[in-house]
Design an enzyme around this catalytic site. Structure first.
Site, PDB file in Angstrom:
ATOM      1  N   GLU A   1      23.056 -12.411   6.126  1.00  0.00           N
ATOM      2  CA  GLU A   1      21.685 -12.883   5.859  1.00  0.00           C
ATOM      3  C   GLU A   1      21.285 -12.387   4.468  1.00  0.00           C
ATOM      4  OE1 GLU A   1      19.553 -11.088   9.111  1.00  0.00           O
ATOM      5  OE2 GLU A   1      19.712  -9.076   8.284  1.00  0.00           O
TER       6      GLU A   1
ATOM      7  N   ASP B   1      12.754  -5.808   2.743  1.00  0.00           N
ATOM      8  CA  ASP B   1      13.150  -7.124   2.237  1.00  0.00           C
ATOM      9  C   ASP B   1      12.495  -7.469   0.900  1.00  0.00           C
ATOM     10  OD1 ASP B   1      14.324  -7.303   4.815  1.00  0.00           O
ATOM     11  OD2 ASP B   1      12.526  -8.242   5.631  1.00  0.00           O
TER      12      ASP B   1
HETATM   13  O1  FUB Z   1      12.837  -7.868   8.087  1.00  0.00           O
HETATM   14  C1  FUB Z   1      13.278  -8.733   9.104  1.00  0.00           C
HETATM   15  C2  FUB Z   1      14.714  -9.135   8.861  1.00  0.00           C
HETATM   16  O2  FUB Z   1      15.535  -7.972   8.769  1.00  0.00           O
HETATM   17  C3  FUB Z   1      14.974  -9.861   7.562  1.00  0.00           C
HETATM   18  O3  FUB Z   1      14.564 -11.188   7.552  1.00  0.00           O
HETATM   19  C4  FUB Z   1      16.434  -9.634   7.417  1.00  0.00           C
HETATM   20  O4  FUB Z   1      16.929  -9.926   6.145  1.00  0.00           O
HETATM   21  C5  FUB Z   1      16.538  -8.172   7.780  1.00  0.00           C
HETATM   22  O5  FUB Z   1      16.243  -7.340   6.701  1.00  0.00           O
END
Ligand code: FUB
Length: 442
Positions: free
Chosen positions: A199, A29
């Site tokens: 997301e 991320d």
């Molecule tokens: O790293 C945890 C979660 O997985 C993140 O918040 C999302 O965007 C995904 O990458």
């Protein structure tokens, strides 16, 4: 034990970043930013090894670079232990971002406030006067959070107005932050015009056009899509997919210009082969004449150096492994060349202790292990003054007696020669030549 500066040597710096670019620990991320000091920083989440889903991700590390190729681990900036309002069991420190305004760095992160984690997300914020250390939690932003609402991203526009974006499931929300950067001005509204939003919202501006990039819902193979708008809060015009699957079930990225070139920071699972042990990568991002984004070519080479290679710290101290105290099956081995190294660290209950490691004036220090291994992926565990820094990756050097391997992490040391480092095997056979300790300056 050797403790001197005579071993100081000019290391050969990389001229190509290679992918993944961060190899010592698992990172995901990545939110990249260029700050006024002229450096580029990655604010990443940290997949803990061994993983249990994404549950155990409990701390954040920052990385900085002058040249896009040599990245310094600036160390841990916040952990779930620092979050007084957070989920009692900790963990779940997911995709963060950082913004700078009026002399303060604001670090935004999603974290649940309850054991029932997916119903209780909030967006916390920690502040510091420095980009990569000294962060103090300020609580969460009132009015943000709820079921699956994660992955904050903040854009500070050219007129100094700041916008927050976040979301999850199929909802992406945006709104303006107040002057204090700790509260919302007027609440959040849904970002209209996106297709298949999942997301990982990220917003940047180029030639007066705003770009909103995000992860889509392709099962077990998320891709990155984007949309554009002439206004920071939309409505948005959907433009397409610009990052195909990386081989990892999740995808998450940031787009940044640095020294005249545009880059995509993203993650894959190339080192571990596991979707919850991810690694940050960088590749070039190019635009067409009309401002649309070309599909990013994912490479193993990464990107070229665009600046001077970092100099070795004049205060670097070197500790030969043979000068450490070995326990269990760890043993000092004399090679044909006469060089002494420590092997056997992979055997049960084996470890090596370095006592009296000099922390100088105290504070952050980069610990680098110089090793050889013929394993594709060996791992070692590092404890410093009893704090467990978890597993470090030691990628293959080809031969077990080829000591070109480097793995490093920035830790906190006490002032003076009173620090104790314990290194034990985590997985795979590895021989240790020495460790170096360099102060990390603010
Ligand atoms: O790293 C945890 C979660 O997985 C993140 O918040 C999302 O965007 C995904 O990458």
């Amino acid at each position: 034990m050797t403790n001197n500066n005579q071993n100081l040597q000019i290391e050969t710096s990389k001229r190509t970043s290679l992918n993944p670019v961060i190899t010592s620990i698992y990172t995901a991320d990545p939110s990249a930013h260029v700050w006024n000091d002229g450096k580029i920083y990655i604010y990443a989440s940290h997949d803990m090894d061994p993983a249990r889903g994404c549950d155990l991700m409990d701390r954040y590390h920052v990385f900085s670079s002058d040249d896009m190729v040599n990245w310094l681990d600036e160390g841990e900036i916040l952990s779930s232990d620092d979050v007084t309002w957070g989920r009692p069991e900790g963990g779940f420190m997911w995709a963060p971002d950082c913004a700078y305004k009026n002399g303060t760095y604001y670090f935004y992160y999603p974290h649940p406030s309850d054991s029932n984690w997916n119903d209780s997300w909030k967006i916390g914020v920690a502040t510091s006067k420095k980009p990569a250390s000294g962060f103090t939690d300020q609580g969460y932003i009132p009015g943000l959070g709820g079921f699956a609402l994660i992955d904050p991203c903040v854009l500070v526009d050219e007129d100094d107005r700041a916008y927050m974006y976040y979301g999850g499931g199929s909802t992406c929300l945006g709104g303006e932050l107040d002057e204090d950067m700790l509260s919302l001005k007027n609440g959040m509204t849904e970002m209209e015009g996106l297709q298949d939003f999942h997301e990982a919202a990220w917003v940047f501006k180029r030639n007066d056009l705003y770009y909103l990039t995000y992860a889509d819902n392709l099962e077990d193979n998320n891709r990155m899509r984007y949309a554009t708008s002439e206004n920071p809060l939309g409505p948005w015009t959907y433009r397409g997919i610009f990052l195909e699957p990386t081989g990892c079930s999740t995808t998450h990225g940031s787009v940044v210009e640095f020294k005249g070139k545009w880059y995509l920071f993203y993650h894959n699972q190339a080192i571990s082969g596991e979707g919850n042990l991810r690694s940050v990568c960088i590749d070039y991002l190019e635009f067409n004449e009309d401002g649309t984004i070309k599909t990013v070519v994912q490479t193993k080479e990464g990107v070229l150096s665009i600046g001077p290679a970092p100099e070795v710290s004049p205060n670097l101290k070197s500790y030969q492994a043979a000068g450490g105290i070995v326990f269990g099956g760890a043993k000092i081995q004399t090679l044909e060349s006469g060089q002494q190294v420590v092997s056997g660290l992979h055997t049960e209950d084996a470890y090596i202790i370095f006592n009296h490691v000099d922390g100088g004036e105290g504070g952050r220090a980069s610990i680098e292990l110089h090793y050889g291994t013929s394993e594709r992926l060996a791992k070692v565990n590092l404890c410093v003054n009893d704090k467990d820094y978890s597993l470090l990756n030691a990628l293959s050097t080809g031969e077990s007696q080829e000591f070109s391997g480097r793995t490093n992490i920035t830790v906190y040391l006490l002032p003076g020669a009173i620090n104790t480092l314990k290194i034990s095997g985590g997985h795979g056979e590895i021989s240790l030549e020495k460790i170096t300790v360099s102060p990390v300056l603010d």
